[in-house]
Design a protein around this motif. Structure first.
Motif, PDB file in Angstrom:
ATOM      1  N   LYS A 145      74.252  -4.654 -42.112  1.00 42.00           N
ATOM      2  CA  LYS A 145      74.142  -3.642 -43.445  1.00 42.00           C
ATOM      3  C   LYS A 145      75.265  -3.988 -44.460  1.00 42.00           C
ATOM      4  CE  LYS A 145      71.402  -0.656 -41.388  1.00 42.00           C
ATOM      5  NZ  LYS A 145      70.459  -0.249 -42.493  1.00 42.00           N
ATOM      6  N   ARG A 146      75.706  -4.942 -45.123  1.00 39.50           N
ATOM      7  CA  ARG A 146      76.794  -5.492 -45.375  1.00 39.50           C
ATOM      8  C   ARG A 146      77.121  -4.640 -47.196  1.00 39.50           C
ATOM      9  NH1 ARG A 146      73.596 -10.450 -45.045  1.00 39.50           N
ATOM     10  NH2 ARG A 146      72.374 -10.751 -46.322  1.00 39.50           N
ATOM     11  N   ILE A 147      75.716  -4.435 -47.327  1.00 42.43           N
ATOM     12  CA  ILE A 147      75.839  -3.921 -48.770  1.00 42.43           C
ATOM     13  C   ILE A 147      76.503  -2.127 -48.485  1.00 42.43           C
ATOM     14  CG2 ILE A 147      74.103  -2.917 -50.826  1.00 42.43           C
ATOM     15  CD1 ILE A 147      72.118  -4.913 -49.930  1.00 42.43           C
ATOM     16  N   GLU A 148      75.392  -1.435 -47.526  1.00 44.81           N
ATOM     17  CA  GLU A 148      75.745  -0.318 -47.254  1.00 44.81           C
ATOM     18  C   GLU A 148      77.633  -0.124 -46.644  1.00 44.81           C
ATOM     19  OE1 GLU A 148      75.724   3.622 -44.556  1.00 44.81           O
ATOM     20  OE2 GLU A 148      74.650   1.567 -43.454  1.00 44.81           O
ATOM     21  N   SER A 149      78.317  -1.951 -46.594  1.00 45.38           N
ATOM     22  CA  SER A 149      79.529  -1.318 -45.669  1.00 45.38           C
ATOM     23  C   SER A 149      80.313  -2.411 -46.985  1.00 45.38           C
ATOM     24  CB  SER A 149      79.551  -2.756 -44.411  1.00 45.38           C
ATOM     25  OG  SER A 149      78.940  -2.575 -43.054  1.00 45.38           O
ATOM     26  N   SER A 150      79.299  -2.613 -48.070  1.00 45.04           N
ATOM     27  CA  SER A 150      80.754  -2.918 -49.294  1.00 45.04           C
ATOM     28  C   SER A 150      81.200  -2.054 -49.913  1.00 45.04           C
ATOM     29  CB  SER A 150      79.675  -3.982 -50.589  1.00 45.04           C
ATOM     30  OG  SER A 150      79.173  -2.825 -50.832  1.00 45.04           O
ATOM     31  N   THR A 151      80.731  -0.506 -49.193  1.00 45.18           N
ATOM     32  CA  THR A 151      81.100   0.533 -50.527  1.00 45.18           C
ATOM     33  C   THR A 151      82.202   1.451 -50.178  1.00 45.18           C
ATOM     34  OG1 THR A 151      80.499   2.046 -48.781  1.00 45.18           O
ATOM     35  CG2 THR A 151      78.471   2.132 -50.568  1.00 45.18           C
ATOM     36  N   ILE A 152      83.001   0.806 -49.045  1.00 48.15           N
ATOM     37  CA  ILE A 152      84.388   1.276 -49.212  1.00 48.15           C
ATOM     38  C   ILE A 152      85.268   0.302 -50.056  1.00 48.15           C
ATOM     39  CG2 ILE A 152      83.837   1.693 -46.352  1.00 48.15           C
ATOM     40  CD1 ILE A 152      85.214  -1.330 -45.826  1.00 48.15           C
ATOM     41  N   ASN A 153      84.438  -0.582 -50.565  1.00 45.61           N
ATOM     42  CA  ASN A 153      85.456  -1.478 -51.395  1.00 45.61           C
ATOM     43  C   ASN A 153      85.585  -0.371 -53.382  1.00 45.61           C
ATOM     44  OD1 ASN A 153      84.915  -3.576 -49.797  1.00 45.61           O
ATOM     45  ND2 ASN A 153      83.208  -4.136 -51.062  1.00 45.61           N
ATOM     46  N   ASN A 154      86.732  -0.973 -53.616  1.00 49.07           N
ATOM     47  CA  ASN A 154      87.707   0.484 -54.066  1.00 49.07           C
ATOM     48  C   ASN A 154      86.790   0.240 -55.530  1.00 49.07           C
ATOM     49  OD1 ASN A 154      89.991   0.813 -53.281  1.00 49.07           O
ATOM     50  ND2 ASN A 154      90.715  -0.700 -53.785  1.00 49.07           N
ATOM     51  N   THR A 155      86.274  -1.343 -55.490  1.00 55.28           N
ATOM     52  CA  THR A 155      85.073  -1.334 -57.163  1.00 55.28           C
ATOM     53  C   THR A 155      84.053  -1.032 -56.012  1.00 55.28           C
ATOM     54  OG1 THR A 155      85.270  -4.270 -57.571  1.00 55.28           O
ATOM     55  CG2 THR A 155      83.846  -3.082 -58.618  1.00 55.28           C
ATOM     56  N   GLU A 156      82.621  -0.891 -55.510  1.00 47.52           N
ATOM     57  CA  GLU A 156      81.963   0.110 -55.480  1.00 47.52           C
ATOM     58  C   GLU A 156      82.237   1.651 -55.406  1.00 47.52           C
ATOM     59  OE1 GLU A 156      82.612  -2.979 -53.842  1.00 47.52           O
ATOM     60  OE2 GLU A 156      80.897  -4.419 -53.842  1.00 47.52           O
ATOM     61  N   LYS A 157      83.157   1.881 -54.761  1.00 47.06           N
ATOM     62  CA  LYS A 157      83.697   3.140 -54.674  1.00 47.06           C
ATOM     63  C   LYS A 157      83.872   3.786 -56.001  1.00 47.06           C
ATOM     64  CE  LYS A 157      87.091   2.858 -51.635  1.00 47.06           C
ATOM     65  NZ  LYS A 157      88.726   4.305 -50.411  1.00 47.06           N
ATOM     66  N   GLY A 158      84.501   3.494 -56.896  1.00 47.22           N
ATOM     67  CA  GLY A 158      85.112   3.251 -58.333  1.00 47.22           C
ATOM     68  C   GLY A 158      82.897   3.702 -58.870  1.00 47.22           C
ATOM     69  N   VAL A 159      82.155   2.858 -58.761  1.00 44.86           N
ATOM     70  CA  VAL A 159      81.425   3.115 -59.915  1.00 44.86           C
ATOM     71  C   VAL A 159      80.460   4.183 -58.870  1.00 44.86           C
ATOM     72  CG1 VAL A 159      78.798   1.413 -59.793  1.00 44.86           C
ATOM     73  CG2 VAL A 159      80.989   0.001 -60.120  1.00 44.86           C
ATOM     74  N   ILE A 160      80.349   4.317 -57.547  1.00 41.77           N
ATOM     75  CA  ILE A 160      79.640   5.306 -57.105  1.00 41.77           C
ATOM     76  C   ILE A 160      80.323   7.046 -57.679  1.00 41.77           C
ATOM     77  CG2 ILE A 160      79.021   6.481 -55.022  1.00 41.77           C
ATOM     78  CD1 ILE A 160      79.310   3.697 -53.426  1.00 41.77           C
ATOM     79  N   LYS A 161      81.709   7.000 -57.560  1.00 41.73           N
ATOM     80  CA  LYS A 161      81.863   7.688 -57.971  1.00 41.73           C
ATOM     81  C   LYS A 161      81.551   8.061 -59.710  1.00 41.73           C
ATOM     82  CE  LYS A 161      86.983  10.299 -58.662  1.00 41.73           C
ATOM     83  NZ  LYS A 161      88.076   9.893 -59.005  1.00 41.73           N
ATOM     84  N   LYS A 162      82.331   6.771 -60.354  1.00 39.94           N
ATOM     85  CA  LYS A 162      81.504   6.543 -62.170  1.00 39.94           C
ATOM     86  C   LYS A 162      80.010   7.652 -61.830  1.00 39.94           C
ATOM     87  CE  LYS A 162      82.970   5.010 -66.409  1.00 39.94           C
ATOM     88  NZ  LYS A 162      83.699   5.840 -66.507  1.00 39.94           N
ATOM     89  N   ILE A 163      79.382   7.064 -61.361  1.00 42.98           N
ATOM     90  CA  ILE A 163      77.503   7.144 -61.592  1.00 42.98           C
ATOM     91  C   ILE A 163      77.351   8.901 -61.230  1.00 42.98           C
ATOM     92  CG2 ILE A 163      76.694   5.221 -61.570  1.00 42.98           C
ATOM     93  CD1 ILE A 163      76.152   5.242 -59.272  1.00 42.98           C
ATOM     94  N   TRP A 164      78.304   9.247 -60.441  1.00 38.89           N
ATOM     95  CA  TRP A 164      78.375  10.832 -60.339  1.00 38.89           C
ATOM     96  C   TRP A 164      78.585  11.939 -60.998  1.00 38.89           C
ATOM     97  CZ3 TRP A 164      75.159  13.948 -58.728  1.00 38.89           C
ATOM     98  CH2 TRP A 164      75.717  15.354 -58.174  1.00 38.89           C
ATOM     99  N   SER A 165      79.828  11.400 -61.768  1.00 38.30           N
ATOM    100  CA  SER A 165      80.808  11.653 -62.625  1.00 38.30           C
ATOM    101  C   SER A 165      80.405  12.374 -63.324  1.00 38.30           C
ATOM    102  CB  SER A 165      82.114  11.801 -62.371  1.00 38.30           C
ATOM    103  OG  SER A 165      82.837  10.475 -62.656  1.00 38.30           O
ATOM    104  N   ASP A 166      79.600  10.719 -64.561  1.00 37.37           N
ATOM    105  CA  ASP A 166      79.666  10.517 -65.793  1.00 37.37           C
ATOM    106  C   ASP A 166      78.137  10.747 -65.891  1.00 37.37           C
ATOM    107  OD1 ASP A 166      82.000  10.374 -65.868  1.00 37.37           O
ATOM    108  OD2 ASP A 166      81.585   8.202 -66.904  1.00 37.37           O
TER     109      ASP A 166
END
Length: 174
Positions: A145-166
């Motif tokens: 689950k390396r793709i799913e696990s990567s979501t704890i990284n700051n970059t991925e968290k920021g992208v996920i947050k930005k695509i939701w907010s923007d």
């Protein structure tokens, strides 16, 4: 861009939770096509809508759920009237028309490039103003689950947050 409310958050989070915790939801999708998994997802989404509309007090909650749901390839107004962008039309895997206009996309892969493809496709749905929100479910087919696990990284968290907010794209992994 449509404004997000607690009701929208609750509806989309509830959809994700309902689908991914349902005993009928397939956890292992190796050797299964996206089309096959989408066929299995369709009744789960409809069941969620039935439950949602029943909880809202609709007498004919089954009818309301079915009238509020469309899948790619189904005949009807949502199949014909898609805007053209860069010479092609936007066709999400599923469309929920009520209580919100939501495009639902499903992607699966062992490759992170498929996440980027799904995100780009999802952003186009809201940028074209065809949809208010997008729920993108990505199935990480890696055993670790390396793709799913990567979501704890700051970059991925920021992208996920930005695509939701923007862009009103809710990206979830399983």
């Amino acid at each position: 861009m449509k404004k997000k409310t607690k009701k929208v958050d609750h509806f989309l989070s509830g959809l994700h939770e309902y689908v991914t915790t349902n005993p009928q939801f397939r956890k292992n999708t190796i050797n299964k096509s996206e089309v096959h998994i989408q066929t299995e997802l369709r009744p789960l989404i409809i069941q969620y809508l039935e439950k949602y509309f029943k909880d809202c007090g609709y007498k004919d909650y089954v009818g309301k759920a079915n009238k509020s749901f469309y899948w790619e390839g189904q005949e009807g107004k949502y199949g014909r009237k898609r805007k053209t962008l860069f010479g092609s039309r936007n066709y999400p895997d599923f469309i929920i028309t009520e209580p919100y206009l939501v495009a639902v996309e499903y992607k699966q892969s062992q490759n992170g490039s498929a996440v980027k493809q799904g995100v780009g496709q999802s952003i186009m749905h809201t940028l074209c103003e065809d949809f208010e929100f997008v729920y993108l479910l990505f199935h990480d087919q890696n055993k670790d689950k390396r793709i799913e696990s990567s979501t704890i990284n700051n970059t991925e968290k920021g992208v996920i947050k930005k695509i939701w907010s923007d862009f009103n794209v809710l990206l979830k992994f399983i």
